[in-house]
Scaffold this motif. Structure first.
Motif, PDB file in Angstrom:
ATOM      1  N   ARG A  15       0.652  -1.360   0.126  1.00  0.00           N
ATOM      2  CA  ARG A  15      -0.004   0.256   0.033  1.00  0.00           C
ATOM      3  C   ARG A  15       0.919   1.238  -0.242  1.00  0.00           C
ATOM      4  N   ASP A  18       2.390   1.676  -3.409  1.00  0.00           N
ATOM      5  CA  ASP A  18       1.264   2.281  -4.279  1.00  0.00           C
ATOM      6  C   ASP A  18       1.137   3.670  -4.118  1.00  0.00           C
ATOM      7  N   ASP A  19       0.919   4.004  -2.820  1.00  0.00           N
ATOM      8  CA  ASP A  19       0.725   5.354  -2.245  1.00  0.00           C
ATOM      9  C   ASP A  19       1.780   6.547  -3.061  1.00  0.00           C
ATOM     10  N   TYR A  20       3.104   5.804  -2.847  1.00  0.00           N
ATOM     11  CA  TYR A  20       4.066   6.874  -3.416  1.00  0.00           C
ATOM     12  C   TYR A  20       4.063   6.984  -4.646  1.00  0.00           C
ATOM     13  N   CYS A  22       1.683   6.466  -6.948  1.00  0.00           N
ATOM     14  CA  CYS A  22       0.328   7.271  -7.293  1.00  0.00           C
ATOM     15  C   CYS A  22       0.584   8.653  -7.148  1.00  0.00           C
ATOM     16  N   ASP A  23       1.354   9.214  -5.756  1.00  0.00           N
ATOM     17  CA  ASP A  23       1.369  10.537  -5.711  1.00  0.00           C
ATOM     18  C   ASP A  23       2.182  11.141  -6.612  1.00  0.00           C
ATOM     19  N   VAL A 217      -2.651  -1.940  -3.396  1.00  0.00           N
ATOM     20  CA  VAL A 217      -3.920  -1.499  -2.596  1.00  0.00           C
ATOM     21  C   VAL A 217      -5.156  -2.654  -2.685  1.00  0.00           C
TER      22      VAL A 217
END
Ligand code: DHB
Ligand code: MG
Length: 229
Positions: A15, A18-20, A22-23, A217
């Protein structure tokens, strides 16, 4: 039986990665964000693709130069919007959805995203809608995304082969299923549907394909990417 995988040690790390990315790399405007969150109001909450997967599908469509895309399984229309933006104003996305409730959510999302003109949303049994589409002898589709009821994957691939020409890309979602895809005795018709479509591709002389495992995610899953020779 295959040994169970301990998912709980890893999902937090997946997760965070993915967050990194996607950001840094994935831009979701308000319409896409609202569409993704509206998945909660469908009959299958959380089944839409993740933001980076939507961006991946859009990139694939652009790399393939796709102008006409066919999608099995609209849900809230999140991936549909990514595709509609990839094909641009002169392109077309035909998308099949079984549930009227989901179709209504999707229609509002298409309006908000400004892509309604590029989308032909058809409601009903995808196998019947596909038969009707084949009978109408449409121009071939450049890319097909199969992301509906998994037991019918083989029927959807068969229909896709009647709606595409050489060079077409066919993507099938959710083919890893937490690793259950390798179980011959899962007792899960969705796993059987994935295994059956994999065999169909393996034995088809005009298809070349690979499967890509994904973590993030959405947990541990994956895609088959096939191409018509
Ligand atoms: C399922 C279906 C999907 O299309 C998805 O992205 C996730 C899960 C399912 O059938 O469980
Ligand atoms: Mg899916």
């Amino acid at each position: 039986m295959t040994p169970p995988v301990n998912r709980y040690e890893t999902t937090e790390a997946w997760r965070a990665v993915d967050d990194y990315f996607c950001d840094r790399l994935v831009f979701e405007d308000e319409a896409l964000k609202v569409a993704r969150e509206s998945g909660a109001r469908t009959t299958m909450p959380n089944a839409e693709v993740a933001p980076n997967q939507g961006a991946f599908l859009a990139l694939l469509a652009k790399i393939a130069g796709a102008r006409r895309i066919l999608e099995f399984g609209t849900l809230a229309g999140y991936s549909t919007i990514w595709f509609a933006r990839a094909v641009g104003p002169s392109g077309l996305v035909v998308t099949f959805e079984l549930e009227q409730q989901n179709a209504e959510v999707a229609r509002r999302n298409f309006e908000r995203a400004g892509v309604s003109a590029q989308i032909d949303l058809q409601v009903g049994l995808a196998a019947e809608l596909a038969d009707r589409l084949v009978a109408s002898q449409p121009a071939p589709f450049d890319l097909v995304f199969i992301d509906a009821d998994k037991p019918n994957n083989p029927a959807y691939l068969a229909a896709s082969l009647n709606l595409t020409s050489p060079g077409a890309v066919i993507v099938i979602d959710n083919v890893v299923r937490d690793g259950a895809v390798v179980e011959t005795d899962s007792g899960d018709a969705r796993v059987d549907g994935v295994r059956a479509v994999t065999e169909q591709i393996a034995e088809h002389p005009d298809l070349e394909a690979m499967a890509l495992q994904t973590v993030g995610v959405k947990g541990w899953d994956g895609l088959i990417i096939a191409r018509r020779k």
